[in-house]
Scaffold this active site. Structure first.
Site, PDB file in Angstrom:
ATOM      1  N   ILE A  16      35.159  45.411  44.702  1.00 40.61           N
ATOM      2  CA  ILE A  16      34.796  46.582  43.898  1.00 40.61           C
ATOM      3  C   ILE A  16      33.399  46.372  43.330  1.00 40.61           C
ATOM      4  O   ILE A  16      32.549  47.265  43.365  1.00 40.61           O
ATOM      5  CB  ILE A  16      35.834  46.835  42.781  1.00 40.61           C
ATOM      6  N   GLY A  17      33.154  45.163  42.862  1.00 42.28           N
ATOM      7  CA  GLY A  17      31.842  44.832  42.316  1.00 42.28           C
ATOM      8  C   GLY A  17      30.720  45.110  43.308  1.00 42.28           C
ATOM      9  O   GLY A  17      29.659  45.613  42.939  1.00 42.28           O
ATOM     10  N   ASN A 104      47.033  36.980  34.422  1.00 40.71           N
ATOM     11  CA  ASN A 104      46.105  37.969  33.890  1.00 40.71           C
ATOM     12  C   ASN A 104      46.048  37.922  32.378  1.00 40.71           C
ATOM     13  O   ASN A 104      45.013  38.219  31.783  1.00 40.71           O
ATOM     14  CB  ASN A 104      46.465  39.360  34.396  1.00 40.71           C
ATOM     15  N   GLN A 111      39.011  37.375  27.319  1.00 39.23           N
ATOM     16  CA  GLN A 111      37.947  38.379  27.338  1.00 39.23           C
ATOM     17  C   GLN A 111      38.015  39.281  26.102  1.00 39.23           C
ATOM     18  O   GLN A 111      36.983  39.680  25.566  1.00 39.23           O
ATOM     19  CB  GLN A 111      37.992  39.171  28.648  1.00 39.23           C
ATOM     20  N   THR A 128      39.672  48.034  34.942  1.00 35.20           N
ATOM     21  CA  THR A 128      40.019  48.440  36.310  1.00 35.20           C
ATOM     22  C   THR A 128      40.995  47.434  36.930  1.00 35.20           C
ATOM     23  O   THR A 128      41.864  47.810  37.704  1.00 35.20           O
ATOM     24  CB  THR A 128      38.734  48.548  37.159  1.00 35.20           C
ATOM     25  N   ASP A 158      43.311  57.658  40.582  1.00 30.38           N
ATOM     26  CA  ASP A 158      44.511  58.451  40.870  1.00 30.38           C
ATOM     27  C   ASP A 158      44.213  59.936  40.651  1.00 30.38           C
ATOM     28  O   ASP A 158      44.624  60.800  41.430  1.00 30.38           O
ATOM     29  CB  ASP A 158      45.663  57.995  39.968  1.00 30.38           C
ATOM     30  N   HIS A 186      49.082  53.141  35.828  1.00 36.42           N
ATOM     31  CA  HIS A 186      48.395  53.064  37.121  1.00 36.42           C
ATOM     32  C   HIS A 186      49.247  52.186  38.033  1.00 36.42           C
ATOM     33  O   HIS A 186      49.013  50.995  38.205  1.00 36.42           O
ATOM     34  CB  HIS A 186      46.994  52.466  36.965  1.00 36.42           C
TER      35      HIS A 186
HETATM   36  P1  NDP Z   1      38.639  43.800  44.019  1.00 36.56           P
HETATM   37  O1  NDP Z   1      37.238  43.852  43.553  1.00 36.56           O
HETATM   38  O2  NDP Z   1      39.016  44.537  45.259  1.00 36.56           O
HETATM   39  O3  NDP Z   1      39.622  44.293  42.838  1.00 36.56           O
HETATM   40  C1  NDP Z   1      39.489  43.857  41.528  1.00 36.56           C
HETATM   41  C2  NDP Z   1      40.634  44.382  40.703  1.00 36.56           C
HETATM   42  O4  NDP Z   1      40.614  45.797  40.689  1.00 36.56           O
HETATM   43  C3  NDP Z   1      42.000  43.975  41.226  1.00 36.56           C
HETATM   44  O5  NDP Z   1      42.806  43.649  40.111  1.00 36.56           O
HETATM   45  C4  NDP Z   1      42.489  45.233  41.869  1.00 36.56           C
HETATM   46  O6  NDP Z   1      43.895  45.352  41.803  1.00 36.56           O
HETATM   47  C5  NDP Z   1      41.905  46.269  40.955  1.00 36.56           C
HETATM   48  N1  NDP Z   1      41.938  47.618  41.485  1.00 36.56           N
HETATM   49  C6  NDP Z   1      42.106  48.739  40.755  1.00 36.56           C
HETATM   50  N2  NDP Z   1      42.120  49.815  41.495  1.00 36.56           N
HETATM   51  C7  NDP Z   1      41.980  49.395  42.736  1.00 36.56           C
HETATM   52  C8  NDP Z   1      41.938  50.053  43.974  1.00 36.56           C
HETATM   53  N3  NDP Z   1      42.075  51.348  44.092  1.00 36.56           N
HETATM   54  N4  NDP Z   1      41.757  49.307  45.067  1.00 36.56           N
HETATM   55  C9  NDP Z   1      41.633  48.007  44.973  1.00 36.56           C
HETATM   56  N5  NDP Z   1      41.679  47.339  43.839  1.00 36.56           N
HETATM   57  C10 NDP Z   1      41.854  48.012  42.739  1.00 36.56           C
HETATM   58  O7  NDP Z   1      39.147  42.309  44.142  1.00 36.56           O
HETATM   59  P2  NDP Z   1      38.434  41.033  44.753  1.00 36.56           P
HETATM   60  O8  NDP Z   1      39.518  40.047  44.911  1.00 36.56           O
HETATM   61  O9  NDP Z   1      37.519  41.369  45.856  1.00 36.56           O
HETATM   62  O10 NDP Z   1      37.487  40.599  43.568  1.00 36.56           O
HETATM   63  C11 NDP Z   1      37.971  40.166  42.362  1.00 36.56           C
HETATM   64  C12 NDP Z   1      36.904  39.278  41.774  1.00 36.56           C
HETATM   65  O11 NDP Z   1      37.267  39.028  40.427  1.00 36.56           O
HETATM   66  C13 NDP Z   1      36.765  37.933  42.462  1.00 36.56           C
HETATM   67  O12 NDP Z   1      35.417  37.736  42.766  1.00 36.56           O
HETATM   68  C14 NDP Z   1      37.240  36.926  41.396  1.00 36.56           C
HETATM   69  O13 NDP Z   1      36.508  35.734  41.445  1.00 36.56           O
HETATM   70  C15 NDP Z   1      36.932  37.715  40.154  1.00 36.56           C
HETATM   71  N6  NDP Z   1      37.603  37.342  38.931  1.00 36.56           N
HETATM   72  C16 NDP Z   1      36.789  37.219  37.875  1.00 36.56           C
HETATM   73  C17 NDP Z   1      37.266  36.904  36.647  1.00 36.56           C
HETATM   74  C18 NDP Z   1      36.319  36.768  35.536  1.00 36.56           C
HETATM   75  O14 NDP Z   1      35.246  37.376  35.592  1.00 36.56           O
HETATM   76  N7  NDP Z   1      36.639  36.029  34.501  1.00 36.56           N
HETATM   77  C19 NDP Z   1      38.710  36.653  36.442  1.00 36.56           C
HETATM   78  C20 NDP Z   1      39.499  36.862  37.633  1.00 36.56           C
HETATM   79  C21 NDP Z   1      38.947  37.203  38.832  1.00 36.56           C
HETATM   80  P3  NDP Z   1      44.883  44.869  42.967  1.00 36.56           P
HETATM   81  O15 NDP Z   1      44.823  43.363  42.938  1.00 36.56           O
HETATM   82  O16 NDP Z   1      46.188  45.392  42.539  1.00 36.56           O
HETATM   83  O17 NDP Z   1      44.364  45.448  44.238  1.00 36.56           O
END
Ligand code: NDP
Length: 327
Positions: A16-17, A104, A111, A128, A158, A186
């Site tokens: 997403i980032g 989480n 945070q 998110t 949604d 959600h």
């Molecule tokens: P994404 O960027 O795809 O998703 C991030 C979060 O958004 C997940 O919880 C995901 O939920 C949620 N989400 C909400 N709506 C949607 C949607 N429509 N589709 C998909 N996701 C959605 O995940 P990645 O794994 O690519 O990236 C997560 C990043 O977060 C990693 O780089 C990790 O290192 C980082 N992270 C950072 C933290 C911090 O900054 N302290 C802590 C934890 C993780 P769902 O899992 O249900 O798809």
């Protein structure tokens, strides 16, 4: 204003980032106002994040006033006006729901505390990362000095999905659809409501005139859209989640449209019989960084049972994180 808006994004090296940062930097949120990005990641993802920052540099965005990255929340959140909490721990193989909430919980308690300590006085926090409503509740509960109204969880994706499905069904352009509401969590129990939505100013449920479609196609299609995208694309919906994250933040800071409302998960004070203290999605109007729940909508028996089911799930999640000592 020419002072940059300081925006924190967590999980910034994730999928997403990768979509979100470039849209933020190009002005999709703030228009002509410059933006300063504060990007938080876990330590092992910092190298990947450096690569993303190289790409941000290479875009030479005129409105991007600065980028800082790090793995320490208190440093990254210092002075931020907006925090978009995207990073969360996904459910891994064999992981129980309580494991997920606990993993989480650790992220969102830390945070919440960091935001409480160092964020700007006007901070707004949008969550998110899933389970978004409960993650927002955990952050809110760990930030006692930040007003509860400053926290929200994302149901705008949604909401946008529901608009898109209704537009396709009725042949109307998306700009003709208004007053869409997502109620509740959600999650698969969310309730997308067509009884108050409008198509070109006319009641949407009547315009559709097909209760079977509404119950058995529309609602499940919206609720299961994420799974359908994973099935088709091989990975989860990231660009649309990023787009909705921006829509939600933009409307929160700059206001929702006249004669319309948006869906946002915000803290309940008992509106529409939703239990007080949970973070649940409602129809809201927004203005100057504040939201207010649209009141006085008539809720029929069908909608009542749907709202009750999704809010019961939120109450259960709240009880689970209370049991874990996270709030
Ligand atoms: P994404 O960027 O795809 O998703 C991030 C979060 O958004 C997940 O919880 C995901 O939920 C949620 N989400 C909400 N709506 C949607 C949607 N429509 N589709 C998909 N996701 C959605 O995940 P990645 O794994 O690519 O990236 C997560 C990043 O977060 C990693 O780089 C990790 O290192 C980082 N992270 C950072 C933290 C911090 O900054 N302290 C802590 C934890 C993780 P769902 O899992 O249900 O798809």
């Amino acid at each position: 204003s020419t002072t940059p808006l300081k925006v924190a994004v967590t999980g910034a090296a994730g999928q997403i980032g990768y979509s979100l940062l470039f849209r933020l930097a190009s002005g999709a949120l703030t228009g002509g106002r410059p933006i300063e990005l504060r990007l938080l990641e876990i330590t092992p993802a910092l190298k990947a994040l450096e690569g993303v920052v190289m790409e941000l540099d290479d875009c030479a965005f005129p409105g991007l006033a600065g980028v800082q990255i790090g793995d320490d929340a208190e440093t990254v959140f210092d002075g931020v006006n907006l925090a978009l909490l995207v990073g969360a721990r996904p459910r891994g193989p064999g992981m129980e729901r309580s494991d997920l909430l606990e993993a989480n919980g650790a992220i969102f308690t830390a945070q919440g505390k960091a935001l409480n300590k160092v964020a700007a006085d006007d901070v707004r926090i949008g969550v998110t990362g899933n389970p978004a409503n409960t993650n927002a509740l955990i952050a809110m509960s760990n930030a006692p000095d930040i007003p509860a109204e400053r926290f929200s969880a994302l149901t705008r994706l949604d909401h946008n999905r529901a608009i898109s499905q209704l537009a396709a069904k009725t042949g109307a352009p998306v700009t003709d659809i208004s007053r869409m509401t997502i109620w509740g969590n959600h999650s698969a129990t969310q309730y997308p409501d067509l009884f108050h939505a409008q198509v070109a100013g006319k009641n949407a449920a009547e315009a559709v005139g097909d209760q079977d479609w509404l119950e058995n196609t529309f609602i499940p299609t919206v609720a299961k859209r994420g799974a359908a995208i994973i099935e088709a694309r091989g990975s989860s919906s990231a660009a649309s989640a990023a787009s909705a994250t921006i829509d939600a933040a933009r409307d929160w800071l700059y206001g929702s449209a006249e004669d319309d409302w948006v869906s946002m998960a915000v803290v309940s004070r008992g509106e529409y019989g939703v239990p007080e203290g949970i973070i649940s999605s409602f129809p809201v109007t927004t203005k100057d960084g504040d939201w207010s729940i649209v009141e006085g909508l008539e809720i029929d028996d069908f909608s009542r049972s749907k709202i009750d089911a999704t809010t019961a799930e939120l109450v259960e999640e709240k009880e689970a994180v209370t049991g874990l000592g996270l709030i």
